[in-house]
Design an enzyme around this catalytic site. Structure first.
Site, PDB file in Angstrom:
ATOM      1  N   HIS A   1     -25.493 -36.095  12.353  1.00  0.00           N
ATOM      2  CA  HIS A   1     -25.892 -34.695  11.851  1.00  0.00           C
ATOM      3  C   HIS A   1     -24.691 -33.915  12.421  1.00  0.00           C
ATOM      4  O   HIS A   1     -25.096 -33.112  12.137  1.00  0.00           O
ATOM      5  CB  HIS A   1     -27.360 -34.830  12.154  1.00  0.00           C
ATOM      6  CG  HIS A   1     -28.595 -35.407  12.110  1.00  0.00           C
ATOM      7  ND1 HIS A   1     -29.770 -35.128  11.671  1.00  0.00           N
ATOM      8  CD2 HIS A   1     -28.563 -36.512  11.334  1.00  0.00           C
ATOM      9  CE1 HIS A   1     -30.380 -36.067  11.065  1.00  0.00           C
ATOM     10  NE2 HIS A   1     -29.645 -37.474  10.997  1.00  0.00           N
TER      11      HIS A   1
ATOM     12  N   ASP B   1     -30.156 -43.445   2.885  1.00  0.00           N
ATOM     13  CA  ASP B   1     -30.167 -42.661   2.793  1.00  0.00           C
ATOM     14  C   ASP B   1     -29.002 -41.854   4.380  1.00  0.00           C
ATOM     15  O   ASP B   1     -28.944 -41.982   5.692  1.00  0.00           O
ATOM     16  CB  ASP B   1     -31.334 -41.747   3.070  1.00  0.00           C
ATOM     17  CG  ASP B   1     -32.226 -40.981   3.408  1.00  0.00           C
ATOM     18  OD1 ASP B   1     -32.444 -42.201   4.229  1.00  0.00           O
ATOM     19  OD2 ASP B   1     -31.917 -40.313   4.030  1.00  0.00           O
TER      20      ASP B   1
ATOM     21  N   HIS C   1     -32.382 -46.998   7.247  1.00  0.00           N
ATOM     22  CA  HIS C   1     -32.392 -45.651   5.484  1.00  0.00           C
ATOM     23  C   HIS C   1     -31.539 -46.225   5.189  1.00  0.00           C
ATOM     24  O   HIS C   1     -30.234 -46.394   5.996  1.00  0.00           O
ATOM     25  CB  HIS C   1     -33.221 -44.843   5.687  1.00  0.00           C
ATOM     26  CG  HIS C   1     -32.325 -43.894   8.076  1.00  0.00           C
ATOM     27  ND1 HIS C   1     -31.487 -43.725   6.898  1.00  0.00           N
ATOM     28  CD2 HIS C   1     -32.982 -43.440   8.801  1.00  0.00           C
ATOM     29  CE1 HIS C   1     -31.258 -42.770   8.125  1.00  0.00           C
ATOM     30  NE2 HIS C   1     -31.933 -43.562   9.443  1.00  0.00           N
TER      31      HIS C   1
ATOM     32  N   GLU D   1     -32.546 -47.390  14.280  1.00  0.00           N
ATOM     33  CA  GLU D   1     -31.379 -46.254  14.068  1.00  0.00           C
ATOM     34  C   GLU D   1     -31.060 -46.428  15.928  1.00  0.00           C
ATOM     35  O   GLU D   1     -31.032 -47.469  16.676  1.00  0.00           O
ATOM     36  CB  GLU D   1     -32.927 -45.721  14.498  1.00  0.00           C
ATOM     37  CG  GLU D   1     -33.708 -44.380  13.461  1.00  0.00           C
ATOM     38  CD  GLU D   1     -32.840 -43.688  12.196  1.00  0.00           C
ATOM     39  OE1 GLU D   1     -31.746 -43.885  13.053  1.00  0.00           O
ATOM     40  OE2 GLU D   1     -33.518 -43.661  11.324  1.00  0.00           O
TER      41      GLU D   1
ATOM     42  N   GLU E   1     -35.404 -41.140   4.577  1.00  0.00           N
ATOM     43  CA  GLU E   1     -35.867 -41.102   5.486  1.00  0.00           C
ATOM     44  C   GLU E   1     -35.368 -39.420   6.485  1.00  0.00           C
ATOM     45  O   GLU E   1     -36.559 -38.978   7.212  1.00  0.00           O
ATOM     46  CB  GLU E   1     -35.393 -41.773   6.574  1.00  0.00           C
ATOM     47  CG  GLU E   1     -35.443 -42.447   8.374  1.00  0.00           C
ATOM     48  CD  GLU E   1     -34.630 -41.337   9.174  1.00  0.00           C
ATOM     49  OE1 GLU E   1     -35.278 -41.366   9.806  1.00  0.00           O
ATOM     50  OE2 GLU E   1     -34.149 -40.769   8.406  1.00  0.00           O
ATOM     51  N   GLU E   2     -34.566 -39.243   5.872  1.00  0.00           N
ATOM     52  CA  GLU E   2     -34.049 -38.324   6.681  1.00  0.00           C
ATOM     53  C   GLU E   2     -34.639 -36.488   6.297  1.00  0.00           C
ATOM     54  O   GLU E   2     -34.481 -35.684   7.190  1.00  0.00           O
ATOM     55  CB  GLU E   2     -32.378 -37.365   5.956  1.00  0.00           C
ATOM     56  CG  GLU E   2     -31.570 -38.815   6.708  1.00  0.00           C
ATOM     57  CD  GLU E   2     -31.119 -38.457   8.249  1.00  0.00           C
ATOM     58  OE1 GLU E   2     -32.393 -38.042   9.095  1.00  0.00           O
ATOM     59  OE2 GLU E   2     -30.376 -39.432   9.134  1.00  0.00           O
TER      60      GLU E   2
END
Length: 374
Positions: A347, A71, A69, A161, A133-134
């Site tokens: 994150h 984003d 992804h 991932e 995706e997030e």
């Protein structure tokens, strides 16, 4: 451009989930076209963001998808040591938002494209880069729906991932929802004339807590930690002042389900409790926020054996975080997780990836190319 130059360019795009992604999609599309890949831009229904799908090799032959992804999560935390959207290197560490989750994988895949394009691939390698995706894997379903017209049925999907370049066969499914209760305001001295939305929400919260406890009794899947499905209330808000009857309250919930359990179904008892409040005069709004299914790839799946060969390690049974892999599997495709970096760095401020992890991932993808050229 090498993998570090590419990552530097990708990090510089503040492609926060839920925002337009034209800039990063434009750059990746132009880069891939320059390398001779067949690139298809797939605009989403939002109108201001797109998925990308690219093919190296013959599209009409079954091959493999490298999925990631574009984003990232926001980077507003004050604890960042430098600009989150300007990659900074200190020794082995490359800092910046998305370096691990998951522009590092995108960079490794893009850096491998010239090598892949230089080989005569008997089986194609496709790049499937998604948006949003997030915030609930919102972009990739539109891409998956278009796959039959873009390529022959793939032999497998590798979702990059961060997993320390150790393949992973499973993760839990997830469903999240927001419930808003609207009552009637008034002075707190006359509670009989109002409808207290926070008091009403307490009943819903209690139902959620009861479900949380019930789920600890199973069903169980020992591949996961914890080994059972879970439910939690994550955010609650409402009210203006202690002497005003609150006329609105909001609760955000999520459920995470072991394979074989419908994550949305875990929220059903809480939803029923909320909707029952309408009989007392409250207005109830229940809004699904995100959902994706669990991943459960059989240990004997060919793509699992292939990733074991490419990485030199037996694939792990499961991880606690979720990915787009479950959506690919729900569409009937064998999917597995394998990417550079550590999810524990994602994150948070000063997110980073190691230079060696990037190089290792690029080499794994180039080894996949050798397999597809055989």
């Amino acid at each position: 451009m090498d993998v570090f130059d590419i990552l530097d360019r990708l990090v510089a795009f503040p492609s926060v989930a839920g925002k337009p992604n034209g800039d990063i999609a434009d750059w990746i599309e132009a880069y891939l076209a320059q390398q001779g890949a067949k690139v298809t831009r797939l605009p989403g229904p939002e109108g201001d963001r797109s998925n990308l799908f690219a093919t190296i090799g013959p599209a009409d032959v079954p091959g493999y998808i490298l999925s990631g992804h574009m984003d990232v999560v926001p980077a507003a935390e004050p604890q960042w040591s430098s600009s989150p959207f300007a990659m900074r290197q200190e020794g082995e560490r490359l800092y910046g938002r998305g370096t691990t989750d998951m522009k590092g994988f995108l960079a490794a895949a893009l850096a491998a494209v010239p090598i892949l394009a230089g080989r005569r691939l008997a089986k194609p390698i496709h790049l499937a880069f998604s948006y949003d995706e997030e915030i609930g894997c919102r972009g990739v379903p539109h891409l998956i729906a278009r796959l039959p017209e873009l390529c022959a049925r793939p032999l497998g999907v590798i979702v990059g991932e961060p997993s320390g370049l150790r393949a992973v066969r499973g993760h839990k499914g997830k469903a999240a929802a927001r419930v808003v209760i609207k009552g009637r305001s008034g002075h707190s001295s006359r509670p009989d004339l109002g409808l207290n939305a926070i008091h009403a929400m307490a009943d819903i919260l209690s139902a959620a807590v009861r479900e949380t406890e019930r789920l600890t009794h199973g069903p169980f899947d020992p591949a996961f930690e914890p080994a059972y499905s879970s439910l939690q209330a994550g955010v609650i808000s409402g009210g203006q002042s202690v002497n005003i009857i609150p006329d609105s309250s909001t609760l955000d919930l999520e459920a995470r389900a072991v394979p074989g359990v419908d994550p949305a179904g875990l929220l059903a008892p809480v939803k029923a409790k909320a909707e029952a409040l309408a009989a007392q005069g409250y207005v109830v709004e229940w809004t699904p926020v995100s959902a994706y299914p669990a991943l459960s790839l059989h240990q004997d799946a060919p793509v699992a054996a292939l990733l074991g060969e490419l990485t030199g390690e037996t694939p792990l049974a499961a991880v606690s975080y979720g990915t787009e892999a479950g959506l690919y599997q729900a569409a009937g495709l064998d999917a597995i997780i394998c990417g550079p970096g550590d999810i524990a760095r994602a994150h948070k401020p000063d997110e980073y990836i190691l230079a060696s992890e990037l190089i290792g991932c690029q080499r794994m993808i180039e080894a996949l190319g050798m397999h597809c050229a055989a």
